[in-house]
Scaffold this motif. Structure first.
Motif, PDB file in Angstrom:
ATOM      1  N   LYS A 112       0.832  -1.205   0.000  1.00 18.34           N
ATOM      2  CA  LYS A 112       0.000   0.000   0.000  1.00 18.34           C
ATOM      3  C   LYS A 112       0.868   1.256   0.000  1.00 18.34           C
ATOM      4  O   LYS A 112       0.621   2.200  -0.759  1.00 18.34           O
ATOM      5  CB  LYS A 112      -0.927  -0.007   1.211  1.00 18.34           C
ATOM      6  CG  LYS A 112      -1.844   1.183   1.275  1.00 18.34           C
ATOM      7  CD  LYS A 112      -2.747   1.124   2.499  1.00 18.34           C
ATOM      8  CE  LYS A 112      -3.596   2.379   2.572  1.00 18.34           C
ATOM      9  NZ  LYS A 112      -4.426   2.407   3.782  1.00 18.34           N
ATOM     10  N   LEU A 113       1.894   1.286   0.836  1.00 24.00           N
ATOM     11  CA  LEU A 113       2.784   2.445   0.910  1.00 24.00           C
ATOM     12  C   LEU A 113       3.589   2.616  -0.380  1.00 24.00           C
ATOM     13  O   LEU A 113       3.817   3.749  -0.825  1.00 24.00           O
ATOM     14  CB  LEU A 113       3.721   2.314   2.111  1.00 24.00           C
ATOM     15  CG  LEU A 113       3.059   2.459   3.472  1.00 24.00           C
ATOM     16  CD1 LEU A 113       4.059   2.148   4.586  1.00 24.00           C
ATOM     17  CD2 LEU A 113       2.478   3.848   3.646  1.00 24.00           C
ATOM     18  N   ALA A 122       2.600   1.729  -3.398  1.00 20.16           N
ATOM     19  CA  ALA A 122       1.664   2.261  -4.392  1.00 20.16           C
ATOM     20  C   ALA A 122       1.411   3.751  -4.164  1.00 20.16           C
ATOM     21  O   ALA A 122       1.388   4.540  -5.114  1.00 20.16           O
ATOM     22  CB  ALA A 122       0.358   1.478  -4.341  1.00 20.16           C
ATOM     23  N   GLU A 123       1.256   4.139  -2.904  1.00 25.10           N
ATOM     24  CA  GLU A 123       1.033   5.546  -2.590  1.00 25.10           C
ATOM     25  C   GLU A 123       2.260   6.381  -2.955  1.00 25.10           C
ATOM     26  O   GLU A 123       2.138   7.479  -3.510  1.00 25.10           O
ATOM     27  CB  GLU A 123       0.714   5.707  -1.109  1.00 25.10           C
ATOM     28  CG  GLU A 123       0.411   7.133  -0.710  1.00 25.10           C
ATOM     29  CD  GLU A 123       0.084   7.282   0.775  1.00 25.10           C
ATOM     30  OE1 GLU A 123      -0.118   8.423   1.191  1.00 25.10           O
ATOM     31  OE2 GLU A 123       0.042   6.268   1.499  1.00 25.10           O
ATOM     32  N   ASN A 124       3.442   5.849  -2.671  1.00 20.50           N
ATOM     33  CA  ASN A 124       4.682   6.539  -3.002  1.00 20.50           C
ATOM     34  C   ASN A 124       4.814   6.727  -4.510  1.00 20.50           C
ATOM     35  O   ASN A 124       5.185   7.808  -4.976  1.00 20.50           O
ATOM     36  CB  ASN A 124       5.869   5.762  -2.452  1.00 20.50           C
ATOM     37  CG  ASN A 124       7.162   6.529  -2.545  1.00 20.50           C
ATOM     38  OD1 ASN A 124       7.162   7.747  -2.667  1.00 20.50           O
ATOM     39  ND2 ASN A 124       8.261   5.812  -2.475  1.00 20.50           N
ATOM     40  N   GLN A 143       2.371   6.854  -6.678  1.00 21.46           N
ATOM     41  CA  GLN A 143       1.361   7.827  -7.085  1.00 21.46           C
ATOM     42  C   GLN A 143       1.832   9.248  -6.807  1.00 21.46           C
ATOM     43  O   GLN A 143       1.717  10.134  -7.656  1.00 21.46           O
ATOM     44  CB  GLN A 143       0.035   7.557  -6.359  1.00 21.46           C
ATOM     45  CG  GLN A 143      -1.059   8.548  -6.691  1.00 21.46           C
ATOM     46  CD  GLN A 143      -1.519   8.447  -8.127  1.00 21.46           C
ATOM     47  OE1 GLN A 143      -1.705   7.353  -8.640  1.00 21.46           O
ATOM     48  NE2 GLN A 143      -1.700   9.572  -8.786  1.00 21.46           N
ATOM     49  N   LEU A 144       2.367   9.467  -5.617  1.00 21.81           N
ATOM     50  CA  LEU A 144       2.850  10.797  -5.254  1.00 21.81           C
ATOM     51  C   LEU A 144       4.031  11.224  -6.122  1.00 21.81           C
ATOM     52  O   LEU A 144       4.130  12.385  -6.518  1.00 21.81           O
ATOM     53  CB  LEU A 144       3.225  10.835  -3.773  1.00 21.81           C
ATOM     54  CG  LEU A 144       2.062  10.710  -2.800  1.00 21.81           C
ATOM     55  CD1 LEU A 144       2.569  10.582  -1.370  1.00 21.81           C
ATOM     56  CD2 LEU A 144       1.116  11.884  -2.932  1.00 21.81           C
ATOM     57  N   ASP A 154       2.623  12.324  -9.322  1.00 20.56           N
ATOM     58  CA  ASP A 154       2.003  13.640  -9.184  1.00 20.56           C
ATOM     59  C   ASP A 154       3.053  14.747  -9.226  1.00 20.56           C
ATOM     60  O   ASP A 154       2.862  15.781  -9.871  1.00 20.56           O
ATOM     61  CB  ASP A 154       1.201  13.730  -7.885  1.00 20.56           C
ATOM     62  CG  ASP A 154      -0.037  12.858  -7.893  1.00 20.56           C
ATOM     63  OD1 ASP A 154      -0.429  12.374  -8.978  1.00 20.56           O
ATOM     64  OD2 ASP A 154      -0.614  12.644  -6.800  1.00 20.56           O
TER      65      ASP A 154
END
Length: 59
Positions: free
Chosen positions: A20-21, A23-25, A27-28, A31
């Motif tokens: 999860k982390l 994937a979030e990393n 994504q960020l 961005d």
């Protein structure tokens, strides 16, 4: 008192958190790259090497 969680279950939970982390990393990071592209800002994508960090700490 304390709840015992088997090792296999702990590992599975930690791998899930890690995925999860990650994937979030990603994504960020995407961005930030998008914003840099849209604002015409050049980002320095070079990774900092350990030797550079050690030299900076010594000074």
């Amino acid at each position: 008192m304390f709840k015992y969680i088997p090792l296999e279950k702990q590992i599975a939970e930690e791998r899930k958190k890690n995925a999860k982390l990650t994937a979030e990393n990603n994504q960020l990071r995407g961005d930030v790259d998008f914003l840099a592209m849209m604002t015409d800002v050049d980002l320095d994508n070079d990774e900092i090497e350990e030797s550079e960090v050690d030299e900076d700490d010594a000074q």
